[in-house]
Design a protein around this motif. Structure first.
Motif, PDB file in Angstrom:
ATOM      1  N   ASP A 110      -0.873   3.574 -10.425  1.00  0.00           N
ATOM      2  CA  ASP A 110       0.454   4.143 -10.041  1.00  0.00           C
ATOM      3  C   ASP A 110      -0.129   4.144  -8.045  1.00  0.00           C
ATOM      4  O   ASP A 110       1.478   3.920  -8.201  1.00  0.00           O
TER       5      ASP A 110
ATOM      6  N   LYS B  79       0.518   0.787  -6.930  1.00  0.00           N
ATOM      7  CA  LYS B  79       1.694   0.192  -6.970  1.00  0.00           C
ATOM      8  C   LYS B  79       2.440   0.181  -6.157  1.00  0.00           C
ATOM      9  O   LYS B  79       3.498   0.252  -5.225  1.00  0.00           O
ATOM     10  N   VAL B  80       2.682   2.199  -5.382  1.00  0.00           N
ATOM     11  CA  VAL B  80       3.079   2.243  -4.251  1.00  0.00           C
ATOM     12  C   VAL B  80       3.381   1.632  -2.722  1.00  0.00           C
ATOM     13  O   VAL B  80       4.302   1.221  -2.206  1.00  0.00           O
TER      14      VAL B  80
ATOM     15  N   ILE C 259       1.657  -1.107  -2.899  1.00  0.00           N
ATOM     16  CA  ILE C 259       2.397  -2.865  -2.621  1.00  0.00           C
ATOM     17  C   ILE C 259       3.733  -2.729  -2.461  1.00  0.00           C
ATOM     18  O   ILE C 259       4.080  -3.086  -1.774  1.00  0.00           O
TER      19      ILE C 259
ATOM     20  N   PHE D 149      10.979   5.480  -1.595  1.00  0.00           N
ATOM     21  CA  PHE D 149      11.205   6.466  -2.704  1.00  0.00           C
ATOM     22  C   PHE D 149      10.000   5.905  -3.780  1.00  0.00           C
ATOM     23  O   PHE D 149       9.773   4.540  -3.770  1.00  0.00           O
ATOM     24  N   GLY D 150       8.768   6.188  -3.618  1.00  0.00           N
ATOM     25  CA  GLY D 150       7.843   6.164  -4.222  1.00  0.00           C
ATOM     26  C   GLY D 150       8.015   4.993  -5.487  1.00  0.00           C
ATOM     27  O   GLY D 150       7.396   4.277  -6.149  1.00  0.00           O
TER      28      GLY D 150
ATOM     29  N   ARG E   8       9.518   2.027  -5.094  1.00  0.00           N
ATOM     30  CA  ARG E   8       8.615   0.560  -4.656  1.00  0.00           C
ATOM     31  C   ARG E   8       7.476  -0.024  -5.896  1.00  0.00           C
ATOM     32  O   ARG E   8       7.191  -0.738  -5.713  1.00  0.00           O
ATOM     33  N   THR E   9       7.466   1.606  -6.002  1.00  0.00           N
ATOM     34  CA  THR E   9       6.502   1.119  -7.895  1.00  0.00           C
ATOM     35  C   THR E   9       7.009   0.004  -8.953  1.00  0.00           C
ATOM     36  O   THR E   9       6.496  -1.254  -9.146  1.00  0.00           O
TER      37      THR E   9
ATOM     38  N   ALA F  17       6.769  -3.078  -6.395  1.00  0.00           N
ATOM     39  CA  ALA F  17       5.569  -3.728  -6.967  1.00  0.00           C
ATOM     40  C   ALA F  17       5.078  -4.326  -8.355  1.00  0.00           C
ATOM     41  O   ALA F  17       4.371  -5.312  -8.565  1.00  0.00           O
ATOM     42  N   ASP F  18       5.818  -3.314  -9.178  1.00  0.00           N
ATOM     43  CA  ASP F  18       6.020  -4.440 -11.190  1.00  0.00           C
ATOM     44  C   ASP F  18       5.845  -5.703 -10.938  1.00  0.00           C
ATOM     45  O   ASP F  18       6.647  -6.665 -11.248  1.00  0.00           O
TER      46      ASP F  18
ATOM     47  N   MET G 118       6.313  11.031  -9.274  1.00  0.00           N
ATOM     48  CA  MET G 118       5.773   9.811 -10.556  1.00  0.00           C
ATOM     49  C   MET G 118       4.925  10.671 -10.934  1.00  0.00           C
ATOM     50  O   MET G 118       5.461  10.511 -13.018  1.00  0.00           O
TER      51      MET G 118
ATOM     52  N   GLN H 279      -3.342   9.587 -16.683  1.00  0.00           N
ATOM     53  CA  GLN H 279      -3.345   9.485 -15.551  1.00  0.00           C
ATOM     54  C   GLN H 279      -3.200  10.566 -14.927  1.00  0.00           C
ATOM     55  O   GLN H 279      -2.981  10.511 -13.687  1.00  0.00           O
TER      56      GLN H 279
END
Lengths: 346, 346, 346, 346
Positions: free
Chosen positions: A334, A337-338, A340, B250-251, B254-255, B258-259, D252, D303
């Motif tokens: 997690d 990814k943030v 990235i 925003f996280g 961004r996630t 990234a995905d 998250m 997680q």
């Protein structure tokens, strides 16, 4: 499939490591995992064939091979023992840190011992990938902690990141018992600020670049797990009968094998490719993709094994736990990814 | 990232196709998608710059380029119009079929016209990837069906698979209105067994190998969709504010980026790699992975766009539908996985 | 399965609505979806049988039924036309807003017309579920916008949330063409601050509680979509042959049907249960779970239909798009989850 | 949320079991899990408060409560120790089998001892949910095998399914070391055909119905795991800081908690609902949904705990492994879905 960038030297190295793993690891790996003990005698033996100084230049007693060679080594060992592969990866990477950032004097003092395995190195890792604050108030896990002679970690001092090398001492608490990676000698560690004066400290020019290579190494552990889980599941599906048919003939098993193969294949290709370019983002993307894939692949593998996938006498049970724990050392998916996503939009 | 196997000629070709797509496609693509009409005038124009005879040897008026060149072409066009890219892919692949299996006489008759776009070719596809039984009782969808002059499909006769080339006639029903790929001129088609005597038929040596290359081409449409969805979503996230902040900060956004990036990246690398080796299984794995990835990536993209992701004036809405429909032409993922799993265990 | 809380009156109402949907909606729904036109004549007819004033008390001409009755109504209509069900849900909920917050005078003026369908109400929605800032700079989508006489939305004025009722005027832009919910008359709307003086405004006591009931209604659209997709897919699997076998006999199809059934079942039960307790968090959890489930279920349904799942002459193609767009009106799942998580930890 | 069907007696029972679990289980559960040893002394104690004869009628010394009472008991125990809950569930269900199918004489002989815990019962389970063929060539895992006095399993003889009750003997191999459920005393067992003459055998009227109730009980273990994982993760997120903020404030983490809550909530409601109707399909759907949910929920929980999620001193590590192994006893999800799909289409 073999990737187009693999040279003959990499293929030969792979054969050597495959032979080593089958001879030295396969007979003991499940037992040592149950006990939660590291494979220290295999660690000594791999040192004898050059596996502990792969990146270290020949002038310091190493093999002077390229990064892809280390990737291939770690991947191949991980097919039999992900824990051992993690230990070898971290030891080699610790040597790389000394080679990159250490003073000449320091290199001379340590690299020969590290290359041959006279001395074993460890590294402290963090799921959030950030250095220990200089006030030391955060705990870390140290790979190879229970059996290494020396280990390294990053500290943030005055907004700069430094790599600290520490001889093993009292700060290393006893073994931390984890769900997986149980033969990697994981210890927990809390920095004693006062004791830092005795440590060696080096400036890290570009911590992101540095650690992204470490994470790519951990991704190659994941690649090995994927590949071995696939191969084991294929073999098992061709031996095991259910309702008087080989399970390899069931559509559902075939579909799961295809999903496993597709992730295992993509993981290897992106890791090899990322190891061949000088690009942090590529490495980060490759490693987060691969770590997630290993969870996906081992989970399918466990399902194909049916009840035997959950029993400690079969390899999938261990691969599943090892893959799950790998994300602790490679960094929380997690969080990565943030970072990235931030990089993509800046 | 650029893959290590791309040569200068591929990079130049990519630039040409990028310029073409921006000039000829971008201003009309959303409108034509709404109407469900094919981009026939762009089809003519791409013929003028050699885009319709990429694989055809120069002796028959083509560009005589390699398969990776066609992959790159299709990927680049798909970034603006997946429908158009599909049409170009299928036309070129139809030409490849004639080149591979046709008689010399037949090649002479058709390849010059196909290379230049005087004549447009189509192909009948099937989610199950199997030839039409010779009794003709099954329906197929034909890509380019509404505007092609000629089209091909596989028929199973006496347990052997033959490639049939048919001039456009009455069997082609009206346009089939689909959820996506609405500018690819999809028609439904039912074989009239009696009419087959007039068709040209060729033996296909290895249907699996042949069609796996077609599916890899369709995977390159998916790669283009992934890449463009990612790029659009990155741009959008850097323009759009919510709660007085750019959404790129925003996280969660961004996630998701990234995905998306991780799948887009892995898809391209595996498709390029699979296009460079002579291995059916690699192609099948690459194409099923990539088709699934495009669904995943466009779904995330739609979410990043928020409400605008569902509105027909924004590209993500179309990319999402196109990705969804792509699996009809590339073959049902479920079925393809069963075949991959069978191949892995035999 | 029938939930234990359903009374005879709910079961009778369900039968009525099922009959209405089959008689008035099923023959036109796919055609109107293609055209993107609302089902206005069916809207009039459902008014005649009491479907437009379900929650409105008898003194104002309504049916005075409970919230579960409206849930059941909307669910049943959604099995044939999710767009129409959305329109009915929003109209009824607009009436509920007037009933809850309007002045007596205002109620008398409007509720009789709304109950009978002489007047149609709409609502402006937002993926982020937050009121329009009083400076009006944000755009909204209005359900029933193209054909309603009056509509409502929330505005934040001096940190308080007010419900504004507006007669249809120039601010309502033309129809917004969307991927799905194409017969719900969606318009985009931008608040003209100056024009607000003519609007009626009411204080909303507890906006979270109020809108959580609206979202539960939208969740019942999702329940209907799930149920109908499952039923259609079951029927189709019992008619369609592949490789000379009914597809219902394939393990993969059975597995998909089971996954669909499991989500459809769970969705209904949690929505019914949440509609029977006075708890915002339960409603929010139920509605976000159900909206996500409808995407999952329709996606599987499309796969079971194979190529026919993507063609506009079959219902699954529409259900899939409608489910996808539903999240725009129910609010972005990502954002709602953040709010749920905040609520759980506070 | 409390389900509408829970009566005061169920709520009181829940309180008793909660108190028991906190007093008798919480201090030893992690230690016993590490050692892989069963909680035999707690087993004795729960017998003293009536927890081992919940379904057994009072005439045979039991509590004569309904099935929902057993569901609630098992769920509540599983919040502290899923292994122990599994043992209690299986013991009670074994008693239920004797009660349903045993001869009066046999009931008198065993039910008093089982109700009070003087005698402990076990059951052999199978991932494929099918009876042992009478030639005995298949292996099974027996829950409570290492410490039970008596156990049962199904055998197929002449196409009919019989329930066999066996006193513990040599066929029970040593403990089988598994990934999770390590305190449930799992043994492997292979039927010795010759020894069967000494066993008691009973006809099972409707094996599907019978075992679907057992699977619903196992689903209630999953419900407990979900609920406890959620509660633990909420608490942890309100204590743990990262980057100087409580992790409960991160989007998250909130999203993950919402996803966990939504599955935990839906799981409980469907299990309670399914336990209140007499319908095999409802039970099967509820149990497969719930087992899958527990995997999903514990994975998120791990997680949220970050590195601590993988360490054996924290409960999530155990919950994750227990959830994973639960599917062995509840039956492979893949196989159960095929049966559900078959039932839906027949």
């Amino acid at each position: 499939m073999d990737w187009m960038g693999l040279k003959d030297e990499h293929k030969l190295l792979r054969q050597d490591m495959k032979r080593f793993a089958e001879t030295e690891l396969s007979s003991v790996v499940l037992e040592m995992d149950k006990k939660g003990e590291p494979l220290t005698s295999a660690m000594k033996k791999i040192g004898e064939i050059g596996g502990l100084g792969i990146l270290i230049s020949e002038e310091f007693g190493g093999a002077g091979m390229d990064f892809l060679s280390l990737i291939v080594t770690v991947e191949e060992l991980a097919k039999i023992s992900p824990s051992f592969a993690l230990s070898v990866a971290i030891h080699n990477f610790f040597g790389e840190a000394i080679l990159s950032y250490g003073s000449t004097e320091f290199k001379k003092e340590y690299l020969f011992s590290l290359s041959t395995g006279k001395m074993i190195g460890g590294m402290a890792v963090d799921t959030m990938n950030h250095p220990i604050p200089s006030n030391g108030c955060e705990e870390r896990l140290v790979v190879n902690g229970t059996f290494s002679d020396i280990f390294g970690f990053s500290v943030k001092i005055d907004e700069k990141e430094q790599f600290v090398v520490k001889k093993k001492g009292e700060e290393l608490k006893e073994e931390t018992e984890m769900m997986g990676m149980r033969s990697s000698g994981i210890s927990s560690f809390k920095l004693d600020e006062n004791a830092m004066s005795e440590d060696k400290r080096f400036n890290i020019d570009s911590a992101n670049d540095f650690y992204s290579r470490m994470r790519l190494l951990l991704a190659s552990v994941a690649c090995g797990i994927c590949q071995a889980s696939l191969e084991n599941a294929i073999s098992y599906s061709k031996e095991r009968h259910q309702f008087d048919r080989l399970i390899a003939s069931f559509g559902m098993v075939r579909t799961m094998l295809a999903d496993m193969a597709s992730r295992a294949y993509a993981s290897r290709i992106v890791v090899y490719q990322a190891s061949s370019v000088n690009n942090v983002l590529d490495r980060e993307i490759a490693s987060v993709f691969t770590t997630e894939s290993s969870l996906y692949v081992t989970d399918k593998g466990v399902q194909i094994y049916g009840g035997y996938g959950y029993i400690k006498d079969y390899p999938l049970e261990m691969f599943f736990r090892d893959a799950k724990v790998l994300e602790v050392f490679a960094g929380s998916a997690d969080y990565r990814k943030v970072l990235i996503g931030k990089s993509l939009t800046s």
